[in-house]
Write a protein that holds these residues in place. Sequence first.
Motif, PDB file in Angstrom:
ATOM      1  N   GLY A 152      29.015  16.979  27.551  1.00  0.00           N
ATOM      2  CA  GLY A 152      30.189  16.267  27.393  1.00  0.00           C
ATOM      3  C   GLY A 152      31.354  16.936  26.876  1.00  0.00           C
ATOM      4  O   GLY A 152      31.608  18.319  27.019  1.00  0.00           O
ATOM      5  N   LEU A 153      31.965  16.071  26.109  1.00  0.00           N
ATOM      6  CA  LEU A 153      33.160  16.607  25.451  1.00  0.00           C
ATOM      7  C   LEU A 153      32.894  16.803  23.927  1.00  0.00           C
ATOM      8  O   LEU A 153      32.814  15.518  23.245  1.00  0.00           O
ATOM      9  CB  LEU A 153      34.356  15.796  25.648  1.00  0.00           C
ATOM     10  CG  LEU A 153      35.696  16.375  25.161  1.00  0.00           C
ATOM     11  CD1 LEU A 153      36.161  17.332  25.672  1.00  0.00           C
ATOM     12  CD2 LEU A 153      36.760  15.325  25.111  1.00  0.00           C
ATOM     13  N   LEU A 159      23.053  24.185  28.109  1.00  0.00           N
ATOM     14  CA  LEU A 159      21.772  24.095  28.777  1.00  0.00           C
ATOM     15  C   LEU A 159      21.779  23.541  29.991  1.00  0.00           C
ATOM     16  O   LEU A 159      21.022  22.991  30.461  1.00  0.00           O
ATOM     17  CB  LEU A 159      20.740  23.234  27.935  1.00  0.00           C
ATOM     18  CG  LEU A 159      20.606  23.609  26.517  1.00  0.00           C
ATOM     19  CD1 LEU A 159      19.493  22.446  25.742  1.00  0.00           C
ATOM     20  CD2 LEU A 159      19.800  24.971  26.334  1.00  0.00           C
ATOM     21  N   GLY A 160      22.735  24.235  30.810  1.00  0.00           N
ATOM     22  CA  GLY A 160      22.755  23.795  32.204  1.00  0.00           C
ATOM     23  C   GLY A 160      23.380  22.475  32.804  1.00  0.00           C
ATOM     24  O   GLY A 160      23.505  22.383  34.006  1.00  0.00           O
ATOM     25  N   SER A 161      23.769  21.791  31.826  1.00  0.00           N
ATOM     26  CA  SER A 161      24.249  20.581  32.142  1.00  0.00           C
ATOM     27  C   SER A 161      25.510  20.032  31.244  1.00  0.00           C
ATOM     28  O   SER A 161      25.716  20.550  30.086  1.00  0.00           O
ATOM     29  CB  SER A 161      23.189  19.529  31.989  1.00  0.00           C
ATOM     30  OG  SER A 161      23.745  18.132  32.079  1.00  0.00           O
ATOM     31  N   ARG A 162      26.350  19.277  32.082  1.00  0.00           N
ATOM     32  CA  ARG A 162      27.405  18.753  31.177  1.00  0.00           C
ATOM     33  C   ARG A 162      27.052  17.178  30.660  1.00  0.00           C
ATOM     34  O   ARG A 162      27.956  16.487  30.118  1.00  0.00           O
ATOM     35  CB  ARG A 162      28.619  18.624  32.089  1.00  0.00           C
ATOM     36  CG  ARG A 162      29.244  20.041  32.766  1.00  0.00           C
ATOM     37  CD  ARG A 162      30.403  19.851  33.367  1.00  0.00           C
ATOM     38  NE  ARG A 162      31.059  21.135  33.532  1.00  0.00           N
ATOM     39  CZ  ARG A 162      30.640  21.952  34.604  1.00  0.00           C
ATOM     40  NH1 ARG A 162      29.916  21.330  35.639  1.00  0.00           N
ATOM     41  NH2 ARG A 162      31.478  22.942  34.779  1.00  0.00           N
ATOM     42  N   ARG A 210      20.156  16.878  32.284  1.00  0.00           N
ATOM     43  CA  ARG A 210      19.527  18.404  31.570  1.00  0.00           C
ATOM     44  C   ARG A 210      17.935  18.500  31.707  1.00  0.00           C
ATOM     45  O   ARG A 210      17.458  18.204  31.039  1.00  0.00           O
ATOM     46  CB  ARG A 210      20.019  18.435  30.271  1.00  0.00           C
ATOM     47  CG  ARG A 210      19.924  19.687  29.439  1.00  0.00           C
ATOM     48  CD  ARG A 210      20.501  19.435  28.193  1.00  0.00           C
ATOM     49  NE  ARG A 210      21.858  19.658  28.042  1.00  0.00           N
ATOM     50  CZ  ARG A 210      22.867  18.514  27.957  1.00  0.00           C
ATOM     51  NH1 ARG A 210      22.335  17.314  27.613  1.00  0.00           N
ATOM     52  NH2 ARG A 210      24.053  18.613  28.169  1.00  0.00           N
ATOM     53  N   CYS A 211      17.672  18.918  32.859  1.00  0.00           N
ATOM     54  CA  CYS A 211      16.182  18.931  33.362  1.00  0.00           C
ATOM     55  C   CYS A 211      15.670  20.100  32.637  1.00  0.00           C
ATOM     56  O   CYS A 211      16.326  21.276  32.672  1.00  0.00           O
ATOM     57  CB  CYS A 211      16.115  18.761  34.560  1.00  0.00           C
ATOM     58  SG  CYS A 211      16.713  17.312  35.394  1.00  0.00           S
ATOM     59  N   GLY A 212      14.446  20.166  32.359  1.00  0.00           N
ATOM     60  CA  GLY A 212      13.597  21.400  32.023  1.00  0.00           C
ATOM     61  C   GLY A 212      13.481  21.933  30.585  1.00  0.00           C
ATOM     62  O   GLY A 212      12.928  23.000  30.183  1.00  0.00           O
ATOM     63  N   PHE A 213      14.106  20.839  29.687  1.00  0.00           N
ATOM     64  CA  PHE A 213      13.891  21.133  28.123  1.00  0.00           C
ATOM     65  C   PHE A 213      12.984  19.922  27.341  1.00  0.00           C
ATOM     66  O   PHE A 213      13.143  20.048  26.022  1.00  0.00           O
ATOM     67  CB  PHE A 213      15.300  21.362  27.828  1.00  0.00           C
ATOM     68  CG  PHE A 213      16.054  22.314  28.374  1.00  0.00           C
ATOM     69  CD1 PHE A 213      15.783  23.650  27.873  1.00  0.00           C
ATOM     70  CD2 PHE A 213      17.023  22.016  29.538  1.00  0.00           C
ATOM     71  CE1 PHE A 213      16.614  24.711  28.358  1.00  0.00           C
ATOM     72  CE2 PHE A 213      17.675  23.148  29.805  1.00  0.00           C
ATOM     73  CZ  PHE A 213      17.413  24.460  29.403  1.00  0.00           C
ATOM     74  N   ALA A 214      12.589  19.323  27.991  1.00  0.00           N
ATOM     75  CA  ALA A 214      11.606  18.074  27.353  1.00  0.00           C
ATOM     76  C   ALA A 214      10.506  18.711  26.344  1.00  0.00           C
ATOM     77  O   ALA A 214      10.489  18.137  25.103  1.00  0.00           O
ATOM     78  CB  ALA A 214      11.012  17.030  28.453  1.00  0.00           C
ATOM     79  N   HIS A 215       9.825  19.846  26.799  1.00  0.00           N
ATOM     80  CA  HIS A 215       9.081  20.404  25.921  1.00  0.00           C
ATOM     81  C   HIS A 215       9.673  20.994  24.823  1.00  0.00           C
ATOM     82  O   HIS A 215       9.169  21.483  23.725  1.00  0.00           O
ATOM     83  CB  HIS A 215       8.425  21.658  26.495  1.00  0.00           C
ATOM     84  CG  HIS A 215       9.122  22.697  27.001  1.00  0.00           C
ATOM     85  ND1 HIS A 215      10.301  22.650  27.956  1.00  0.00           N
ATOM     86  CD2 HIS A 215       9.324  23.954  26.705  1.00  0.00           C
ATOM     87  CE1 HIS A 215      10.907  23.844  27.879  1.00  0.00           C
ATOM     88  NE2 HIS A 215      10.337  24.644  27.122  1.00  0.00           N
ATOM     89  N   MET A 216      10.917  20.961  24.714  1.00  0.00           N
ATOM     90  CA  MET A 216      11.696  21.449  23.377  1.00  0.00           C
ATOM     91  C   MET A 216      12.186  20.413  22.507  1.00  0.00           C
ATOM     92  O   MET A 216      13.199  20.671  21.714  1.00  0.00           O
ATOM     93  CB  MET A 216      12.856  22.471  23.623  1.00  0.00           C
ATOM     94  CG  MET A 216      12.339  23.740  24.507  1.00  0.00           C
ATOM     95  SD  MET A 216      13.767  24.677  25.191  1.00  0.00           S
ATOM     96  CE  MET A 216      14.493  25.461  23.591  1.00  0.00           C
ATOM     97  N   GLY A 217      11.906  19.072  23.101  1.00  0.00           N
ATOM     98  CA  GLY A 217      12.677  17.714  22.376  1.00  0.00           C
ATOM     99  C   GLY A 217      13.794  17.197  22.943  1.00  0.00           C
ATOM    100  O   GLY A 217      14.429  16.569  22.278  1.00  0.00           O
ATOM    101  N   VAL A 218      14.356  18.041  24.129  1.00  0.00           N
ATOM    102  CA  VAL A 218      15.543  17.719  24.641  1.00  0.00           C
ATOM    103  C   VAL A 218      15.438  16.641  25.910  1.00  0.00           C
ATOM    104  O   VAL A 218      14.962  17.383  27.023  1.00  0.00           O
ATOM    105  CB  VAL A 218      16.527  18.812  24.857  1.00  0.00           C
ATOM    106  CG1 VAL A 218      17.859  18.410  25.389  1.00  0.00           C
ATOM    107  CG2 VAL A 218      16.592  19.739  23.788  1.00  0.00           C
TER     108      VAL A 218
END
Length: 319
Positions: A140-141, A127-130, A20-28
Amino acid sequence: MRWLEVISPGLLTTVQDKGRCGFAHMGVPASGPMDMIAFRLANAVVGNGPECAALELTALGGRYRVMGGECIVCLGGAVEAQAEGRVLEPWVGHRLAQGSELVVGRIQRGLRAYLTFAGGIATQPVLGSRATLSRASLGGLNGRALAKGDRLPLAEQTDIGRRRCLHAHLTTLYTSGPLSVVMGPQQEAFTEASLLTFLQGRYRVSAHADRMGYRMVGPALAHVYGADMVSDAVVPGSIQIPGNGQPIIALHDRQTTGGYPKIATLIGADLPRVGQLRPGQSVAFRAVTVPEGVARWQRLQKGIAACLQHIQSTEVSWL
């Protein structure tokens, strides 16, 4: 609609894709596979790209039933598996009929293996990823590891013929010897003696090791000004040193910022190897320059590309 029924989930099995790339600035954090080499090649054997979701198996695989139609699977890793009364060789595509039970045993070498499906796993992206980030209940599930009775939807597959990835090509992608690190970004926060100790000693993976990070046990490292600092970025491979002087290697589900000084950062090419370390294994570290780390990454990518090309050109008959 095809799906996979979970009869027994193993010790820790999660859905992962490339991350899930591109969300590190949001803490993810990105999450994704702990061993991206095995993940990519096992996906490629069944005709998938790295964006396709698969199962990451930890130590013990579990038991599953194929429902709603046949599927093509591949096991990436040194793992035992059986289905339809036959042993399933790893790194080879296997066609399983509807109703087949797939039994995946213990992982014989390393800690993790991957179970891929032609078409991939079709859980709902977040957020664009599983990819599963269980501590935040994302992806995931239902944002968690698999449990008995779960049903995993499988995407539509294309029959690409039976293919394999030969072991001879795989062994060249994993290094041996000390793990390579780039020193810093806060090496000045440690005594000169501690910097030498870090590079000359050996550290053992403790029982406190998971997808978030590995706590290591070995010679204690002394800080110059104490263990606290203003929080800054933590990346996969950051090696933090808390107040007890024992290293923590941050990994794929890490926090994205942290307040402990970082003595060094693992190079990206050695992250898959770390993802396969078991509790109790020991490692040493060696310092390399940034250009050396980049060159190692480029060599790894060329090696993976060579393996992918080999998979694309090698076909064997279905059993």
